[in-house]
Every structure is written in C-alpha cells, then in structure tokens.
Write a protein that holds these residues in place. Sequence first.
Motif, PDB file in Angstrom:
ATOM      1  N   GLY A   1       0.837  -1.200   0.000  1.00 36.40           N
ATOM      2  CA  GLY A   1       0.000   0.000   0.000  1.00 36.40           C
ATOM      3  C   GLY A   1       0.869   1.247   0.000  1.00 36.40           C
ATOM      4  O   GLY A   1       1.933   1.266   0.618  1.00 36.40           O
TER       5      GLY A   1
ATOM      6  N   GLY B   1       2.169   4.574   5.809  1.00 35.01           N
ATOM      7  CA  GLY B   1       2.931   3.417   6.284  1.00 35.01           C
ATOM      8  C   GLY B   1       3.829   2.836   5.208  1.00 35.01           C
ATOM      9  O   GLY B   1       5.044   2.706   5.388  1.00 35.01           O
TER      10      GLY B   1
ATOM     11  N   GLU C   1       0.143  -0.465  -5.112  1.00 38.46           N
ATOM     12  CA  GLU C   1      -0.930   0.414  -4.623  1.00 38.46           C
ATOM     13  C   GLU C   1      -2.171   0.190  -5.485  1.00 38.46           C
ATOM     14  O   GLU C   1      -2.088   0.161  -6.702  1.00 38.46           O
ATOM     15  N   GLN C   2      -3.321   0.064  -4.807  1.00 39.91           N
ATOM     16  CA  GLN C   2      -4.553  -0.217  -5.556  1.00 39.91           C
ATOM     17  C   GLN C   2      -5.019   0.962  -6.418  1.00 39.91           C
ATOM     18  O   GLN C   2      -5.598   0.772  -7.478  1.00 39.91           O
TER      19      GLN C   2
ATOM     20  N   ILE D   1      -3.472  16.124   9.582  1.00 44.69           N
ATOM     21  CA  ILE D   1      -2.886  15.089  10.429  1.00 44.69           C
ATOM     22  C   ILE D   1      -1.922  15.751  11.423  1.00 44.69           C
ATOM     23  O   ILE D   1      -1.153  16.628  11.047  1.00 44.69           O
ATOM     24  N   THR D   2      -2.025  15.355  12.689  1.00 44.35           N
ATOM     25  CA  THR D   2      -1.122  15.894  13.707  1.00 44.35           C
ATOM     26  C   THR D   2       0.071  14.966  13.838  1.00 44.35           C
ATOM     27  O   THR D   2      -0.088  13.749  13.850  1.00 44.35           O
TER      28      THR D   2
ATOM     29  N   ARG E   1      -2.308  15.829   4.845  1.00 45.41           N
ATOM     30  CA  ARG E   1      -1.801  14.479   4.570  1.00 45.41           C
ATOM     31  C   ARG E   1      -1.094  14.390   3.229  1.00 45.41           C
ATOM     32  O   ARG E   1      -0.071  13.739   3.072  1.00 45.41           O
TER      33      ARG E   1
ATOM     34  N   HIS F   1      -2.697  -1.740  -8.735  1.00 49.58           N
ATOM     35  CA  HIS F   1      -2.478  -3.136  -8.351  1.00 49.58           C
ATOM     36  C   HIS F   1      -3.181  -3.386  -7.023  1.00 49.58           C
ATOM     37  O   HIS F   1      -2.638  -3.073  -5.958  1.00 49.58           O
TER      38      HIS F   1
ATOM     39  N   LEU G   1      -4.294  -5.830  -4.352  1.00 52.14           N
ATOM     40  CA  LEU G   1      -4.068  -7.193  -3.872  1.00 52.14           C
ATOM     41  C   LEU G   1      -5.413  -7.805  -3.488  1.00 52.14           C
ATOM     42  O   LEU G   1      -6.193  -7.181  -2.762  1.00 52.14           O
TER      43      LEU G   1
ATOM     44  N   ASP H   1      -1.625  -2.219   3.944  1.00 50.89           N
ATOM     45  CA  ASP H   1      -2.795  -1.949   3.105  1.00 50.89           C
ATOM     46  C   ASP H   1      -4.013  -1.514   3.920  1.00 50.89           C
ATOM     47  O   ASP H   1      -5.160  -1.784   3.546  1.00 50.89           O
TER      48      ASP H   1
ATOM     49  N   ASP I   1      -2.210   0.584   9.903  1.00 48.17           N
ATOM     50  CA  ASP I   1      -3.608   0.266  10.191  1.00 48.17           C
ATOM     51  C   ASP I   1      -3.931  -1.195   9.893  1.00 48.17           C
ATOM     52  O   ASP I   1      -4.883  -1.741  10.441  1.00 48.17           O
TER      53      ASP I   1
ATOM     54  N   GLY J   1      -4.893  11.217  17.747  1.00 42.21           N
ATOM     55  CA  GLY J   1      -4.150  11.700  16.574  1.00 42.21           C
ATOM     56  C   GLY J   1      -2.827  10.967  16.455  1.00 42.21           C
ATOM     57  O   GLY J   1      -1.776  11.576  16.288  1.00 42.21           O
TER      58      GLY J   1
ATOM     59  N   GLY K   1      -2.479   7.447  14.916  1.00 42.19           N
ATOM     60  CA  GLY K   1      -2.418   6.251  14.061  1.00 42.19           C
ATOM     61  C   GLY K   1      -1.261   6.297  13.085  1.00 42.19           C
ATOM     62  O   GLY K   1      -0.444   5.379  13.007  1.00 42.19           O
ATOM     63  N   ALA K   2      -1.166   7.391  12.352  1.00 41.41           N
ATOM     64  CA  ALA K   2      -0.103   7.497  11.347  1.00 41.41           C
ATOM     65  C   ALA K   2       1.254   7.607  12.032  1.00 41.41           C
ATOM     66  O   ALA K   2       2.255   7.051  11.562  1.00 41.41           O
ATOM     67  N   GLY K   3       1.285   8.322  13.161  1.00 41.13           N
ATOM     68  CA  GLY K   3       2.537   8.442  13.915  1.00 41.13           C
ATOM     69  C   GLY K   3       3.027   7.072  14.336  1.00 41.13           C
ATOM     70  O   GLY K   3       4.218   6.757  14.254  1.00 41.13           O
TER      71      GLY K   3
HETATM   72  C1  LIG Z   1     -10.725  11.184  11.114  1.00 47.85           C
HETATM   73  C2  LIG Z   1      -9.306  10.663  11.273  1.00 47.85           C
HETATM   74  C3  LIG Z   1      -8.305  11.512  11.776  1.00 47.85           C
HETATM   75  C4  LIG Z   1      -6.994  11.034  11.981  1.00 47.85           C
HETATM   76  N1  LIG Z   1      -6.034  11.883  12.472  1.00 47.85           N
HETATM   77  C5  LIG Z   1      -4.786  11.435  12.698  1.00 47.85           C
HETATM   78  C6  LIG Z   1      -3.762  12.324  13.212  1.00 47.85           C
HETATM   79  O1  LIG Z   1      -3.999  13.508  13.453  1.00 47.85           O
HETATM   80  N2  LIG Z   1      -2.510  11.813  13.430  1.00 47.85           N
HETATM   81  C7  LIG Z   1      -2.202  10.495  13.168  1.00 47.85           C
HETATM   82  O2  LIG Z   1      -1.049  10.092  13.386  1.00 47.85           O
HETATM   83  N3  LIG Z   1      -3.138   9.639  12.668  1.00 47.85           N
HETATM   84  C8  LIG Z   1      -4.411  10.069  12.429  1.00 47.85           C
HETATM   85  N4  LIG Z   1      -5.357   9.210  11.921  1.00 47.85           N
HETATM   86  C9  LIG Z   1      -4.983   7.805  11.649  1.00 47.85           C
HETATM   87  C10 LIG Z   1      -4.241   7.664  10.320  1.00 47.85           C
HETATM   88  O3  LIG Z   1      -5.038   8.196   9.276  1.00 47.85           O
HETATM   89  C11 LIG Z   1      -3.948   6.198  10.003  1.00 47.85           C
HETATM   90  O4  LIG Z   1      -3.455   5.544  11.144  1.00 47.85           O
HETATM   91  C12 LIG Z   1      -2.909   6.096   8.878  1.00 47.85           C
HETATM   92  O5  LIG Z   1      -3.415   6.692   7.697  1.00 47.85           O
HETATM   93  C13 LIG Z   1      -2.567   4.634   8.602  1.00 47.85           C
HETATM   94  O6  LIG Z   1      -1.650   4.577   7.550  1.00 47.85           O
HETATM   95  P1  LIG Z   1      -1.467   3.228   6.722  1.00 47.85           P
HETATM   96  O7  LIG Z   1      -0.426   3.511   5.699  1.00 47.85           O
HETATM   97  O8  LIG Z   1      -1.285   2.085   7.643  1.00 47.85           O
HETATM   98  O9  LIG Z   1      -2.889   2.962   6.031  1.00 47.85           O
HETATM   99  P2  LIG Z   1      -3.671   3.832   4.956  1.00 47.85           P
HETATM  100  O10 LIG Z   1      -3.447   5.273   5.160  1.00 47.85           O
HETATM  101  O11 LIG Z   1      -5.078   3.331   4.977  1.00 47.85           O
HETATM  102  O12 LIG Z   1      -2.996   3.432   3.570  1.00 47.85           O
HETATM  103  C14 LIG Z   1      -3.213   2.173   2.990  1.00 47.85           C
HETATM  104  C15 LIG Z   1      -2.820   2.254   1.522  1.00 47.85           C
HETATM  105  O13 LIG Z   1      -2.933   0.957   0.957  1.00 47.85           O
HETATM  106  C16 LIG Z   1      -3.746   0.988  -0.207  1.00 47.85           C
HETATM  107  N5  LIG Z   1      -4.461  -0.294  -0.251  1.00 47.85           N
HETATM  108  C17 LIG Z   1      -5.488  -0.700   0.540  1.00 47.85           C
HETATM  109  N6  LIG Z   1      -5.866  -1.945   0.220  1.00 47.85           N
HETATM  110  C18 LIG Z   1      -5.053  -2.347  -0.795  1.00 47.85           C
HETATM  111  C19 LIG Z   1      -4.951  -3.544  -1.556  1.00 47.85           C
HETATM  112  N7  LIG Z   1      -5.763  -4.574  -1.327  1.00 47.85           N
HETATM  113  N8  LIG Z   1      -4.003  -3.630  -2.516  1.00 47.85           N
HETATM  114  C20 LIG Z   1      -3.157  -2.573  -2.753  1.00 47.85           C
HETATM  115  N9  LIG Z   1      -3.220  -1.405  -2.074  1.00 47.85           N
HETATM  116  C21 LIG Z   1      -4.149  -1.298  -1.102  1.00 47.85           C
HETATM  117  C22 LIG Z   1      -4.675   2.175  -0.006  1.00 47.85           C
HETATM  118  O14 LIG Z   1      -5.163   2.669  -1.241  1.00 47.85           O
HETATM  119  C23 LIG Z   1      -3.747   3.161   0.707  1.00 47.85           C
HETATM  120  O15 LIG Z   1      -2.975   3.907  -0.193  1.00 47.85           O
HETATM  121  C24 LIG Z   1      -6.674   9.669  11.685  1.00 47.85           C
HETATM  122  C25 LIG Z   1      -7.667   8.824  11.157  1.00 47.85           C
HETATM  123  C26 LIG Z   1      -8.968   9.309  10.948  1.00 47.85           C
HETATM  124  C27 LIG Z   1     -10.027   8.372  10.390  1.00 47.85           C
END
Ligand SMILES: Cc1cc2nc3c(=O)[nH]c(=O)nc-3n(C[C@H](O)[C@H](O)[C@H](O)COP(=O)(O)OP(=O)(O)OC[C@H]3O[C@@H](n4cnc5c(N)ncnc54)[C@H](O)[C@@H]3O)c2cc1C
Length: 316
Positions: free
Chosen positions: A1, A5, A25-26, A37-38, A99, A120, A122, A151, A287, A297, A299-301
């Motif tokens: 993804g 992350g 990436e899908q 995002i904080t 973001r 792509h 998965l 993902d 995630d 705030g 999750g991404a951190g």
């Molecule tokens: C309202 C809200 C506010 C938030 N505020 C904050 C904040 O202030 N600070 C903070 O740290 N966090 C915050 N978060 C949490 C944060 O958004 C997530 O924890 C973070 O985006 C997770 O990143 P990730 O890369 O794991 O997943 P994602 O951001 O979900 O990225 C996953 C990627 O994988 C791709 N993907 C998915 N499935 C597939 C597949 N089957 N095949 C190929 N690609 C795929 C998607 O298109 C995407 O690009 C917030 C969340 C929400 C809902």
Amino acid sequence: GGGIGGLTCAVALKDCPNIEINLYEQAHQITEIGAGITVWPRTWEILQSLGLEEELVATLQDGFRKDQSLGFEFRISDRKDGFTFHKLFTKGGSPCFHRQEIQNTLLKHVPEFCHIHLSHRLIRCEESEDSVKLYFKNGAEKTVDVLIAADGIKSVGRESIPNDGIFYTGTDAFRGLIPKETFAQLYPGHRTLEDPIIVSHIVVYPISRGRFINVVAFFTSLENEGKPLDRPEIREATKEEVLKEFSGWEDEVIQLLSSIEKPTCWAIRDQYSMKTYVSRRIALLGDAAHAMRPHLGAGAGQVVYSKLNDIYTDDQ
Ligand SMILES: Cc1cc2nc3c(=O)[nH]c(=O)nc-3n(C[C@H](O)[C@H](O)[C@H](O)COP(=O)(O)OP(=O)(O)OC[C@H]3O[C@@H](n4cnc5c(N)ncnc54)[C@H](O)[C@@H]3O)c2cc1C
C-alpha cells in the motif's frame, strides 16, 4: 500500500539497495483522501532522521517550534457560553500537516530501486515456506520473499494471520477544509484564526501554511458500537445535517461548521487487537496491524514509529 505506512517503509529502506522493493498500490495514483494530520514529537524525530524535515517544515504555518508550545486548547463548546478548561503544552506544540503534503514528501524520497506499481489491488496472498504469492485484481501475479502488508484497515494481508477483524465504533466524523482567507473575512477575531483548538468532540487546526482550517466534528451513537455499518464508510454530507448534529453549540463552532462547503462523513472503525502481526513471511504494518480510533491523533505516527523500529532492530 502507498499510504503513509508503505511509503515510510520504502523510504526507511533507502540504504538497502541490495533488497528489491516493489510497492503495490490499488489506486491509479498515490493520493490521500483524508485532510489534516497531527504529528507528535517522537514521530517528528523519525521523519527528521529520514531527511524530510526541511520539506515538511516548509508546509507549516510558523515553522517547527522546538520550545514548549501550545499544542491544543480544550474548550467546552456544546453550549452558547463555551469556555476553555485546559491548555496542553508540549515540546514543539502539535505540528499539523495536510496528509497529501506528507505523502508527496515521502514519495519524493522513495529510493529509485523501489518499483511502484499503481492500479495493483491485492486480492489474495498465499504464503509458503520460502515465499509469498500475490494475486492482484488486474490479473497480475508475483512471487516475493517477504510481504509487508501496509494496506490499511481493511488489509488483505491480515487475512493470512489469525485476527478478529474490525468493527464500527458507533462514531462518525464530519470532515472538511475551510479556506482561511475567506473565513477570516467573514469572522475576524475567530479563535481558530489564532490557535488550534479541540472543542469537546470537534478538532480544529490550521494546515498548509495556514491556508486552510481543518475541521473534524465527531458525533457518537454509543448504541451503534459494534453494529454492522449499513452505509458507505465515507460519504458526502450536507451542511444541514452537520449543523443539526451540533445545534445549540457555541457560535464559533456554528460559524466553523457552516463554512465547510463540501463536508464528508467518515464512519470511524476500530480493530480487535491481534496476538501477533507477523507470520513466517508476512508482516502487517500500520492500520493493517493496529488500526485505532483517531482521538489521540496517533495512528499514522504509530505507523512511522513502528516501521523504523522494526528496521533498526532487524539491522542490528
Ligand atoms: C478522522 C481521522 C483523523 C486522523 N487523524 C490522525 C492524526 O492527526 N494523526 C495520526 O497520526 N493519525 C491520524 N489518523 C490515523 C491515520 O489516518 C492512520 O493511522 C494512517 O493513515 C494509517 O496509515 P497506513 O499507511 O497504515 O494505512 P492507509 O493510510 O489506509 O494506507 C493504505 C494504503 O494501501 C492501499 N491499499 C489498501 N488496500 C489495498 C490492496 N488490497 N491492494 C493494494 N493497495 C491497497 C490504499 O489505497 C492506501 O494507499 C486519523 C484517522 C482518521 C479516520
């Protein structure tokens, strides 16, 4: 993804050119639909160590502060005579980013030897003793040594590791961006033009060098927690429904909510914790592994932090 992350992971591997990295990436482009995002100090230190500081600081309103600064002001706002009950000071305050700006910066730093494959999605993966076979919706197949599944909350990679899935928390969030210039003309002196604030369950802060005011307005039906979601996870909302949900709140809140031109509504989900994030050749990241409610705030951190930790530990 290719979310925060997956991209952070790719950037963190920049000193390992002997590893062939493929990022799948899908979507047909690397993009983010969320808004603000904080980023808290520990995550910030990691982004710094990846060499992203200068570019990210350029997107902040007042640069990055190193002293104890106001992170958030907490207000009771669900009444006309709202009041501040707490001010949170932290080292560096609470830098707030768009973001897309974080993602664009990460993307620029992804090493050349990382091949990015867009469109792509998965759909399945099969793990064996010494490899993982990936199947994509577009018909492509690929066998890899190791899969890092970043993902997101609906992870396909997670299906290979015992887990209890995700659930609806009963909370939804209206989200929107307000151009600050227009807002300042309408409501000069509004608190959010000066300070970031948390109002009960409304979170507001400036992003993109202060050009936009990011608004997230949470509302919860406790009785719905754990129930199946009978509507899209993200949908367009109307100004009327947003205002109805927050009627009776203090004027500054109403001014903010009525200034969001195109609000969206996000169903907030959570994940049952897992005993392990890894199997023989699959590791979950972000995630996919530990989706959490957004109220800290963090999750991404957490994604950024856990990835770097893993890589450094493995190096050692
Ligand atoms: C309202 C809200 C506010 C938030 N505020 C904050 C904040 O202030 N600070 C903070 O740290 N966090 C915050 N978060 C949490 C944060 O958004 C997530 O924890 C973070 O985006 C997770 O990143 P990730 O890369 O794991 O997943 P994602 O951001 O979900 O990225 C996953 C990627 O994988 C791709 N993907 C998915 N499935 C597939 C597949 N089957 N095949 C190929 N690609 C795929 C998607 O298109 C995407 O690009 C917030 C969340 C929400 C809902």
